[in-house]
Design an enzyme around this catalytic site. Structure first.
Site, mmCIF file in Angstrom:
data_model
loop_
_atom_site.group_PDB
_atom_site.id
_atom_site.type_symbol
_atom_site.label_atom_id
_atom_site.label_comp_id
_atom_site.label_asym_id
_atom_site.label_seq_id
_atom_site.Cartn_x
_atom_site.Cartn_y
_atom_site.Cartn_z
ATOM 1 N N GLY A 309 7.998 -21.247 -42.845
ATOM 2 C CA GLY A 309 7.894 -21.385 -44.190
ATOM 3 C C GLY A 309 6.400 -21.376 -44.869
ATOM 4 N N GLY A 310 5.589 -22.131 -44.041
ATOM 5 C CA GLY A 310 4.190 -22.061 -44.314
ATOM 6 C C GLY A 310 3.211 -22.612 -43.318
ATOM 7 C CG HIS A 336 5.463 -29.694 -46.095
ATOM 8 N ND1 HIS A 336 6.344 -30.949 -45.593
ATOM 9 C CD2 HIS A 336 5.002 -29.297 -45.041
ATOM 10 C CE1 HIS A 336 6.278 -31.049 -44.212
ATOM 11 N NE2 HIS A 336 5.207 -30.352 -44.071
ATOM 12 C CD GLU A 337 2.978 -25.615 -45.718
ATOM 13 O OE1 GLU A 337 4.256 -25.650 -45.273
ATOM 14 O OE2 GLU A 337 2.132 -26.059 -44.904
ATOM 15 C CE1 TYR A 422 7.282 -30.650 -40.506
ATOM 16 C CE2 TYR A 422 8.231 -30.828 -38.033
ATOM 17 C CZ TYR A 422 7.434 -30.066 -39.264
ATOM 18 O OH TYR A 422 6.577 -29.162 -38.885
#
EC number: 3.4.11.2
Length: 638
Positions: A309-310, A336-337, A422
């Site tokens: 995703g990133g 999140h990033e 996570y």
């Protein structure tokens, strides 16, 4: 970054977690379940490493490299980077006579030492290759050596680099290069002390085809001209896994004086529309957890082959184009990033055993960002979906993999990227928040980021800090045994927080009405409510019901990739033929593991489906990242 769980449809439904969301960043989709427990090769068990990091040969206990300079040329025809890396040295052992660096598949041409004001050739030697750690490079240090240069070139097969052909880009005219250094792939494009235990600053000069833009995870000059020569500086210390490079046909859009978006020209407007809330996210994160400690926060949209995703590269976050849904429904990945600018980038896990310190804090901060910007209900829905994914993941993981402070023993560090660091870690932090109260816990987290800024720490060091700064000053709230259970025991403790949200109860009621034949209006439903509906379907759904659902909810033709991947796994499992053409279209147009792996797994569940999956993979394979190929081939038994 990185934000992956390999467990079926629920996984692909998750929105705010790695495989399903942001954490992919982060590099985890390669996360594997217990099936990979016994796939290690023999020789890596015998490797001795000199520091607490079991995944690096670097002798940073003797000689550190606090600053590096890169001078590299980008050759798209040969698919190599070539040039040199130069290190400044810091001696912890005054008698050290060698510098040991991590490498993998690098061609080392020569080494030089800077001594007494002059550069001169020095001896170097490559050690025995290990299947997980790569090959140690030992460079001789004559007495008084201040700096070292290593001249080298990368391999076209470097795991940490993806050379994307023009047809794999949005524009279709120019090639694209991007890196993926986490967890231990920086050594595939730089000879380096490749361990999160150490941090460094860097400068770089990059030479590219003149028609392309070159960027790095550094203070990139805003809106750079296409000169073919680019210079970079990172003044803040970073661990090696955050070294990043990208080269492509890119345009620039400033969000404000310190934030911008880079993307290929044809998708820049859509990216700006999707990600413009990043400025609001930045404002609330600084308010909650302290000032942003970096020069800039730019975001780069990569080609669809990007496996995750990133990736949270400081000052240049990498993002998948699959998150551009047109309605900001998947932007928890953006949160999140951004959160990694505090947790992970600013305060870093010292080893991959301590990954939860990066990803758990990031998942917690991400959810707080989503609550502040989009409201409590959306944040709670994302927590519940993440919890569902964790519950589905745990039975597929060994007891070892269920522990936050995971035992790796030189196993591939990619196997630590599961739902556990996570979501289990996020739940641990919400447990602490509930026990101590939000105000007290926020003050603790803010001080934690300040006290350990630009440092790497272990789980034991965090535990000591937690007891000293939070538990002891607030007696009677949490016991030591409770902390030990969260950090060192498998599974979820009985005191794990349980999020409840009335919206999902309403979805369940609407689902019952729908299956009773009544019409329901889902036009106002969020992406989370739609995913909850799909991931909680009856197992004996009929073809007529599938067709009605597809028609009324526009599932096969949806442009939301999270909904699409979830729907396609359902369609495959129930042999719903009208969706089958979209399966091939999806699998051949993107490489994001969170979305495609569940679809491949669904196909591989039957002999006929497995053959179809292999046929599609043969078409898609040239456009996939090597990490994507590895994971898909495991699923398909290739």
């Amino acid at each position: 970054m990185k934000h992956v769980y390999l467990i079926a449809a629920l996984l692909t439904a998750c929105i705010s977690l790695w495989g399903c969301s942001p954490a992919e960043r982060e590099v985890t989709e390669s996360a594997t379940a217990g099936a990979n427990e016994n796939t290690q090769t023999e020789n890596h068990w015998r490797v001795e490493t000199p520091t607490i990091d079991e995944h690096s040969f670097a002798n940073s206990n003797e000689v550190r490299t606090p600053h590096l300079h890169l001078n590299l040329a980008v050759d798209f025809a040969a698919k190599v980077l070539s040039g040199y890396v130069e290190f400044e040295l810091e001696y912890l052992d005054a008698d050290a006579d060698r510098l040991v660096l991590d490498t993998e598949m690098l061609a080392i041409a020569r080494a030089e030492a800077y001594t007494n004001g002059e550069w001169a050739a020095t001896d170097f030697a490559l050690g025995e290759r290990d299947s997980i750690l790569g090959t140690p490079l030992s460079v001789s240090l004559p007495a008084g050596t201040e700096r070292v240069r290593v001249h080298y070139s990368s391999s076209p097969n470097a795991t940490g680099l993806d050379w994307v052909a023009p047809e794999g880009t949005a524009g279709g005219e120019h090639p694209f290069l991007y890196s993926q250094s986490q967890p231990h792939y920086a050594r595939t494009w730089i000879p380096i002390q490749d361990t999160p235990t150490e941090r460094l600053t860097f400068t770089a000069e990059l030479r590219t085809p003149p028609e392309l833009i070159g960027l790095m995870g550094a203070n990139n000059p805003p809106n750079p001209e296409r000169t073919g020569v680019y210079q970079f500086e990172s003044r803040q210390k970073i661990p090696s896994y955050l070294m990043a490079i990208a080269v492509g046909d890119l345009d620039f859009h400033a969000l404000n004086e310190r934030m911008a978006i880079y993307a290929e020209p044809s998708i820049l407007a859509a990216a700006v529309a999707e990600f413009d809330y990043t400025t609001d996210m930045m404002a609330v994160t600084e308010q909650l957890f302290g000032p942003f400690a970096w020069d800039r926060y730019d975001q780069l949209v990569l080609p669809p082959s990007f496996p995750f995703g990133g990736m949270e590269n400081p000052q240049l976050a990498f993002l998948t184009p699959t998150v551009i849904a047109g309605d900001q429904s998947l932007v928890s990945l953006i949160a999140h990033e951004l959160a990694h600018s505090w947790s992970g980038n600013l305060v870093t896990n010292a080893t991959w055993r301590d990954l939860w310190l990066n990803e758990g804090f990031t998942s917690y901060v991400e959810n707080r960002i989503m609550e502040a910007v989009y409201g409590e209900e959306r944040a709670l829905m994302e927590r519940m979906l993440d919890a569902q994914s964790l519950d589905a993941a745990l039975p597929n993981l060994s007891e070892r993999q269920q522990v936050l402070h995971i035992e790796l023993a030189q196993r591939d560090p990619d196997t630590s990227f599961t739902a556990v660091p996570y979501t289990k870690a996020q739940q641990f932090l919400f447990f602490l928040e509930e026990r101590f109260g939000r105000d007290t816990f926020d003050a603790f987290v803010r001080q934690y980021f300040a006290d350990f800024a630009f440092q790497s720490l272990t789980t034991a060091e965090f535990q000591d800090y937690l007891e000293r700064e939070l538990i002891n000053p607030n007696p009677g709230q949490v016991s030591r045994n409770e902390i030990m259970q969260w950090l060192y025991a498998p599974g979820l403790p009985s005191n794990a927080p349980k999020s409840q949200i009335a919206a999902f109860e309403r979805v369940a009621e609407a689902q019952a009405l729908w299956f009773a034949g009544e019409s329901i209006d889902i036009s106002a439903w969020s992406i989370h409510e739609r995913l909850y509906f799909l991931t909680n379907l009856l197992s004996d759904i009929s073809q007529a019901q599938l067709a009605r659902m597809d028609r009324e909810f526009n599932l096969t033709n949806t442009q939301n990739n999270s909904v699409l991947s979830t729907w396609l796994t359902i369609a495959i499992a129930h042999n719903y033929e009208p969706a089958m053409p979209r399966v091939e279209e999806m699998l051949t147009s993107m490489g994001r593991l969170a979305y495609i792996l569940g679809v491949y797994r669904a196909l591989a569940a039957t002999p006929e489906g497995l053959e179809e999956a292999k046929r599609i993979y043969a078409i898609a394979e040239p456009s996939y990242h090597v990490l994507t190929r590895d994971q898909v081939e495991q699923v398909l038994g290739l």
